[in-house]
Motif scaffolding. Structure first.
Motif, PDB file in Angstrom:
ATOM      1  N   ASN A 242       0.848  -1.192   0.000  1.00 30.97           N
ATOM      2  CA  ASN A 242       0.000   0.000   0.000  1.00 30.97           C
ATOM      3  C   ASN A 242       0.887   1.248   0.000  1.00 30.97           C
ATOM      4  O   ASN A 242       1.208   1.813   1.050  1.00 30.97           O
ATOM      5  N   GLU A 243       1.302   1.651  -1.194  1.00 32.49           N
ATOM      6  CA  GLU A 243       2.235   2.772  -1.318  1.00 32.49           C
ATOM      7  C   GLU A 243       1.614   4.082  -0.853  1.00 32.49           C
ATOM      8  O   GLU A 243       2.314   4.952  -0.307  1.00 32.49           O
ATOM      9  N   LYS A 244       0.326   4.234  -1.053  1.00 33.36           N
ATOM     10  CA  LYS A 244      -0.355   5.452  -0.610  1.00 33.36           C
ATOM     11  C   LYS A 244      -0.280   5.586   0.903  1.00 33.36           C
ATOM     12  O   LYS A 244       0.036   6.668   1.434  1.00 33.36           O
ATOM     13  N   LEU A 245      -0.545   4.503   1.623  1.00 35.20           N
ATOM     14  CA  LEU A 245      -0.469   4.531   3.079  1.00 35.20           C
ATOM     15  C   LEU A 245       0.962   4.771   3.529  1.00 35.20           C
ATOM     16  O   LEU A 245       1.208   5.546   4.468  1.00 35.20           O
ATOM     17  N   ARG A 247       3.373   6.419   1.966  1.00 35.45           N
ATOM     18  CA  ARG A 247       3.720   7.833   1.755  1.00 35.45           C
ATOM     19  C   ARG A 247       3.080   8.718   2.822  1.00 35.45           C
ATOM     20  O   ARG A 247       3.723   9.630   3.367  1.00 35.45           O
ATOM     21  N   LYS A 248       1.831   8.428   3.131  1.00 35.57           N
ATOM     22  CA  LYS A 248       1.112   9.216   4.135  1.00 35.57           C
ATOM     23  C   LYS A 248       1.781   9.114   5.502  1.00 35.57           C
ATOM     24  O   LYS A 248       2.000  10.132   6.183  1.00 35.57           O
ATOM     25  N   LEU A 249       2.118   7.897   5.916  1.00 39.50           N
ATOM     26  CA  LEU A 249       2.717   7.705   7.232  1.00 39.50           C
ATOM     27  C   LEU A 249       4.145   8.252   7.294  1.00 39.50           C
ATOM     28  O   LEU A 249       4.560   8.800   8.319  1.00 39.50           O
ATOM     29  N   ARG A 250       4.893   8.109   6.194  1.00 40.55           N
ATOM     30  CA  ARG A 250       6.244   8.666   6.166  1.00 40.55           C
ATOM     31  C   ARG A 250       6.200  10.191   6.282  1.00 40.55           C
ATOM     32  O   ARG A 250       7.023  10.808   6.968  1.00 40.55           O
ATOM     33  N   SER A 251       5.227  10.790   5.602  1.00 41.91           N
ATOM     34  CA  SER A 251       5.093  12.241   5.652  1.00 41.91           C
ATOM     35  C   SER A 251       4.751  12.721   7.054  1.00 41.91           C
ATOM     36  O   SER A 251       5.264  13.741   7.523  1.00 41.91           O
ATOM     37  N   LYS A 252       3.917  11.977   7.751  1.00 40.88           N
ATOM     38  CA  LYS A 252       3.446  12.413   9.071  1.00 40.88           C
ATOM     39  C   LYS A 252       4.375  12.009  10.200  1.00 40.88           C
ATOM     40  O   LYS A 252       4.578  12.767  11.159  1.00 40.88           O
ATOM     41  N   PHE A 253       4.970  10.796  10.087  1.00 37.20           N
ATOM     42  CA  PHE A 253       5.739  10.270  11.224  1.00 37.20           C
ATOM     43  C   PHE A 253       7.221  10.022  10.909  1.00 37.20           C
ATOM     44  O   PHE A 253       7.975   9.605  11.779  1.00 37.20           O
ATOM     45  N   GLY A 254       7.628  10.293   9.679  1.00 38.73           N
ATOM     46  CA  GLY A 254       8.983   9.959   9.273  1.00 38.73           C
ATOM     47  C   GLY A 254      10.074  10.624  10.097  1.00 38.73           C
ATOM     48  O   GLY A 254      11.157  10.077  10.258  1.00 38.73           O
ATOM     49  N   GLY A 255       9.788  11.804  10.630  1.00 40.30           N
ATOM     50  CA  GLY A 255      10.801  12.504  11.412  1.00 40.30           C
ATOM     51  C   GLY A 255      10.800  12.174  12.888  1.00 40.30           C
ATOM     52  O   GLY A 255      11.667  12.660  13.641  1.00 40.30           O
ATOM     53  N   ARG A 256       9.880  11.351  13.318  1.00 36.30           N
ATOM     54  CA  ARG A 256       9.794  11.032  14.745  1.00 36.30           C
ATOM     55  C   ARG A 256      10.847   9.994  15.139  1.00 36.30           C
ATOM     56  O   ARG A 256      11.092   9.044  14.384  1.00 36.30           O
ATOM     57  N   PRO A 257      11.445  10.186  16.308  1.00 36.05           N
ATOM     58  CA  PRO A 257      12.414   9.181  16.750  1.00 36.05           C
ATOM     59  C   PRO A 257      11.717   7.874  17.115  1.00 36.05           C
ATOM     60  O   PRO A 257      10.570   7.872  17.556  1.00 36.05           O
ATOM     61  N   HIS A 258      12.407   6.782  16.892  1.00 34.56           N
ATOM     62  CA  HIS A 258      11.927   5.446  17.281  1.00 34.56           C
ATOM     63  C   HIS A 258      10.611   5.067  16.604  1.00 34.56           C
ATOM     64  O   HIS A 258       9.794   4.346  17.171  1.00 34.56           O
ATOM     65  N   CYS A 259      10.403   5.579  15.387  1.00 31.65           N
ATOM     66  CA  CYS A 259       9.228   5.195  14.587  1.00 31.65           C
ATOM     67  C   CYS A 259       9.702   4.905  13.175  1.00 31.65           C
ATOM     68  O   CYS A 259      10.195   5.785  12.477  1.00 31.65           O
ATOM     69  N   HIS A 260       9.582   3.662  12.747  1.00 31.43           N
ATOM     70  CA  HIS A 260      10.098   3.214  11.455  1.00 31.43           C
ATOM     71  C   HIS A 260       8.928   2.783  10.564  1.00 31.43           C
ATOM     72  O   HIS A 260       8.110   1.949  10.967  1.00 31.43           O
TER      73      HIS A 260
END
Length: 381
Positions: A242-245, A247-260
């Motif tokens: 699910n590439e759409k999901l 991209r969405k999660l990377r955009s929102k949480f990609g910069g958070r520590p300890h979240c991959h």
């Protein structure tokens, strides 16, 4: 019987589990020296338009079930005790029959295996005198799986064997094999040596969230926000294809520590082996994979139908936890990760349901059964 048997495996694209089980069986056949193995999605080939419509309905129902529109769940329970020779049961048994006959004439298999319940299979096999085997890919039974002309069933648990025996099948017709999963799950490397050791912090416990290719787990954003507050943990979210999901999660949480955030993970067995617990939907294959690695299972809002029944079964056995609210899920994970004794007890209960090398076991038993030419016993009345 030819020394190198020719096998036809019938499966379905309703979810990934049926196809994954078929592929695992094919791999096991190859390891045993049986190379002529064909996998066929009978519904897709026989009724492509109906298959596309019904697959879309299945996926859409999972997405809309959280709003109360769970038409797949309703149909599951309405047909759960349908008789194979009456009404809807008769209709389902006729699906794909013509295409199946064509495939049998073309392939000329020595046996047919089903990882999805096609009633046309045992009827045709009984007519032409070849064995029909069924591999049940859930922890629960539905009438679609039941047919008097099945030579042998392979099931996940003793409970399922007892249920089949209670409706008239003989004990020797049923093997408690477990659900076939990829061989890689039997040989997954431990967390400190596998390929994810450079990505994940060894000082933190890993919560693995399997969001699914269709995003059907639901409320993933809220789940990440909630579970990031669990002390001394890191989150890994797998979005599948699910590439759409993703991209969405990377955009929102990609910069958070300890979240991959991951998309499709080929070596999912190693990622699961590196995890302290898993949040997932309750498909039979995914649950079997978690059981094989003894990774504690948290099932969030199970969908009505076989997944809800799978979840309820594991919960009754004390091998998984179910939640319906985000606070409940977060609380369950906090409590388990903080309770060393409770964590160990849960893993012990998982061990009692664990079936290693199910595909290899099934193939060895099946090949032995094919050599025996014992008469088909069918249902006892």
């Amino acid at each position: 019987m030819r020394r190198n048997s020719r096998i036809l495996i019938l499966t379905s694209s309703y979810g990934d589990g049926h196809l994954q089980a078929a592929r695992s069986l094919k791999q096991a056949f190859h390891m045993q020296g049986t190379d002529e193995v064909l996998i066929m999605d009978l519904m897709k080939e026989a009724h492509p338009v109906l298959n596309k419509i019904s697959t879309t309905i299945y996926i859409t129902s999972m997405l809309t079930s959280q709003f109360g529109f769970d038409y797949y769940g309703w149909s599951y329970y309405m047909t759960r005790n349908t008789k194979t020779h009456l009404g809807l049961g008769r209709f389902f048994n006729n699906l794909g029959k013509k295409k199946l006959k064509e495939a049998v004439e073309r392939v000329r298999p020595d046996a047919i295996i089903s990882t999805f319940p096609y009633g046309a299979v045992p009827e045709l096999c009984a007519q032409i005198g070849i064995p029909a085997y069924t591999v049940v890919t859930d922890f629960t039974l539905h009438s679609r799986w039941v047919h008097p002309n099945i030579n042998k069933y392979y099931v996940a648990t003793e409970d399922l064997k007892e249920e089949l025996m209670s409706i008239g099948f003989a004990g020797p017709q049923i093997e408690v094999s477990g659900i076939p999963i990829r061989q890689a799950f039997d040989h997954a490397a431990p967390a400190n040596t596998n390929k994810f050791r450079g990505v994940l912090s060894p000082e933190r416990r890993t919560i693995l969230i399997l969001a699914g290719s269709y995003g059907v787990l639901g409320n993933v954003d809220e789940m990440i926000d909630s579970l990031q507050n669990v002390p001394d943990t890191q989150l890994v979210v797998v979005c599948g294809r699910n590439e759409k999901l993703e991209r969405k999660l990377r955009s929102k949480f990609g910069g958070r520590p300890h979240c991959h955030i991951f998309g499709f993970v080929e070596d999912i067995h190693e990622l699961m082996a590196a995890s302290s617990c898993i949040v997932t939907k309750a498909g039979g294959l995914t649950l079997s994979e978690a059981l094989s690695l003894k990774v504690p299972i948290f099932i969030y809002k199970p969908f009505a139908g076989q997944e809800k029944e799978n979840a309820n079964f594991l919960a009754r056995k004390g091998a998984a936890l179910i939640s319906h609210q985000m606070e409940e899920l977060s609380g369950q994970i906090r409590q388990l990760l903080a309770d060393g004794a409770g964590y160990g007890e849960l893993m012990q209960r998982m061990s009692q349901l664990q079936r290693k090398s199910a595909a290899e076991y099934i193939i060895q038993d099946m090949l032995g059964s094919m050599r025996q030419t014992a008469p088909l016993t069918g249902l006892q009345h």
